[in-house]
Design a protein around this motif. Structure first.
Motif, PDB file in Angstrom:
ATOM      1  N   PHE A   1       7.996  25.800   7.098  1.00 34.35           N
ATOM      2  CA  PHE A   1       8.469  26.900   8.290  1.00 34.35           C
ATOM      3  C   PHE A   1       7.127  28.369   7.048  1.00 34.35           C
ATOM      4  N   GLY A   2       6.682  27.908   5.955  1.00 34.87           N
ATOM      5  CA  GLY A   2       6.303  29.505   5.525  1.00 34.87           C
ATOM      6  C   GLY A   2       6.562  30.285   4.874  1.00 34.87           C
ATOM      7  N   ASN A   3       8.554  29.685   4.443  1.00 33.70           N
ATOM      8  CA  ASN A   3       8.716  31.588   3.993  1.00 33.70           C
ATOM      9  C   ASN A   3       9.891  30.847   2.800  1.00 33.70           C
ATOM     10  N   GLY A   4       9.705  29.068   2.552  1.00 35.18           N
ATOM     11  CA  GLY A   4      10.671  29.146   1.689  1.00 35.18           C
ATOM     12  C   GLY A   4      11.694  27.901   2.445  1.00 35.18           C
ATOM     13  N   THR A   5      11.611  27.710   4.244  1.00 34.58           N
ATOM     14  CA  THR A   5      13.059  27.000   4.939  1.00 34.58           C
ATOM     15  C   THR A   5      11.664  25.701   4.744  1.00 34.58           C
ATOM     16  N   ILE A   6      12.602  23.994   5.032  1.00 32.51           N
ATOM     17  CA  ILE A   6      12.007  22.901   4.518  1.00 32.51           C
ATOM     18  C   ILE A   6      13.030  22.714   6.218  1.00 32.51           C
ATOM     19  N   VAL A   7      12.696  21.980   7.202  1.00 31.05           N
ATOM     20  CA  VAL A   7      14.344  21.328   7.603  1.00 31.05           C
ATOM     21  C   VAL A   7      13.305  19.186   8.066  1.00 31.05           C
ATOM     22  N   SER A   8      14.252  18.649   8.892  1.00 26.45           N
ATOM     23  CA  SER A   8      13.659  17.775   9.309  1.00 26.45           C
ATOM     24  C   SER A   8      14.471  17.878  10.363  1.00 26.45           C
ATOM     25  N   CYS A   9      13.705  17.258  11.279  1.00 25.95           N
ATOM     26  CA  CYS A   9      14.445  17.597  12.554  1.00 25.95           C
ATOM     27  C   CYS A   9      14.335  15.846  13.667  1.00 25.95           C
ATOM     28  N   PRO A  10      15.720  16.160  14.457  1.00 23.40           N
ATOM     29  CA  PRO A  10      15.542  14.973  15.234  1.00 23.40           C
ATOM     30  C   PRO A  10      14.428  15.077  15.752  1.00 23.40           C
ATOM     31  N   PHE A  11      13.536  14.146  16.220  1.00 23.54           N
ATOM     32  CA  PHE A  11      12.466  13.757  16.345  1.00 23.54           C
ATOM     33  C   PHE A  11      12.219  13.061  18.565  1.00 23.54           C
TER      34      PHE A  11
END
Length: 153
Positions: free
Chosen positions: A70-80
């Motif tokens: 997300f460009g603010n240090g937040t990285i997530v792997s989400c349901p696809f």
């Protein structure tokens, strides 16, 4: 030949859907939703074949996961592939709406680049053999976050 079949599939990164809409402005602290728009090249599965010297190799690619930065240090792997935002969700964070994809909100005003890295799992068969390979594709979208200010009288 498996790589040639992968090239023929023309796999892409996510077709980034995002709320707030690109070109619009979100608000500090308001949830941001992301999803991958469906197509054979962005969500799969998709297949292609390549032939050389009378041997045909057929490869099938399926998305393994999409990781969102997300460009603010937040990285997530989400349901696809994720669910497009609907006004009926209101201010519900994606994590509270059936585990959908996004963040609870940005904490600062600014312009952010949301990057999606799609990992494709490819299984190929041909010439009496088979195998697996992995390839990634990236895409991105920009989001602007502003601040809501209320002026009283």
């Amino acid at each position: 030949m498996a790589q040639e079949a992968v090239t023929k599939m023309r796999l892409l990164g996510a077709d980034v859907g995002i709320a707030p809409k690109p070109g619009g402005t979100g608000t500090v602290g308001v949830p941001v939703w992301v999803w991958n728009g469906p197509s054979p090249q962005t969500t799969g599965p998709t297949s292609a074949s390549a032939t050389a010297l009378g041997v045909t190799v057929t490869a099938t690619a399926t998305v393994q996961d999409v990781v969102w930065n997300f460009g603010n240090g937040t990285i997530v792997s989400c349901p696809f592939p994720g669910t497009p935002y609907s006004p009926s969700f209101g201010l519900t964070p994606p994590s509270k709406a059936g585990g959908q994809c996004g963040i609870a909100g940005y904490s600062r005003v600014g312009e952010y680049t949301v990057a999606a890295t799609t990992t494709w799992a490819v299984h190929w068969v041909g010439g009496g053999q088979q195998g697996d390979l992995t390839t990634t594709r990236s895409s991105q979208a920009a989001v602007r976050i502003g601040e809501l200010q209320v002026v009283g009288q």
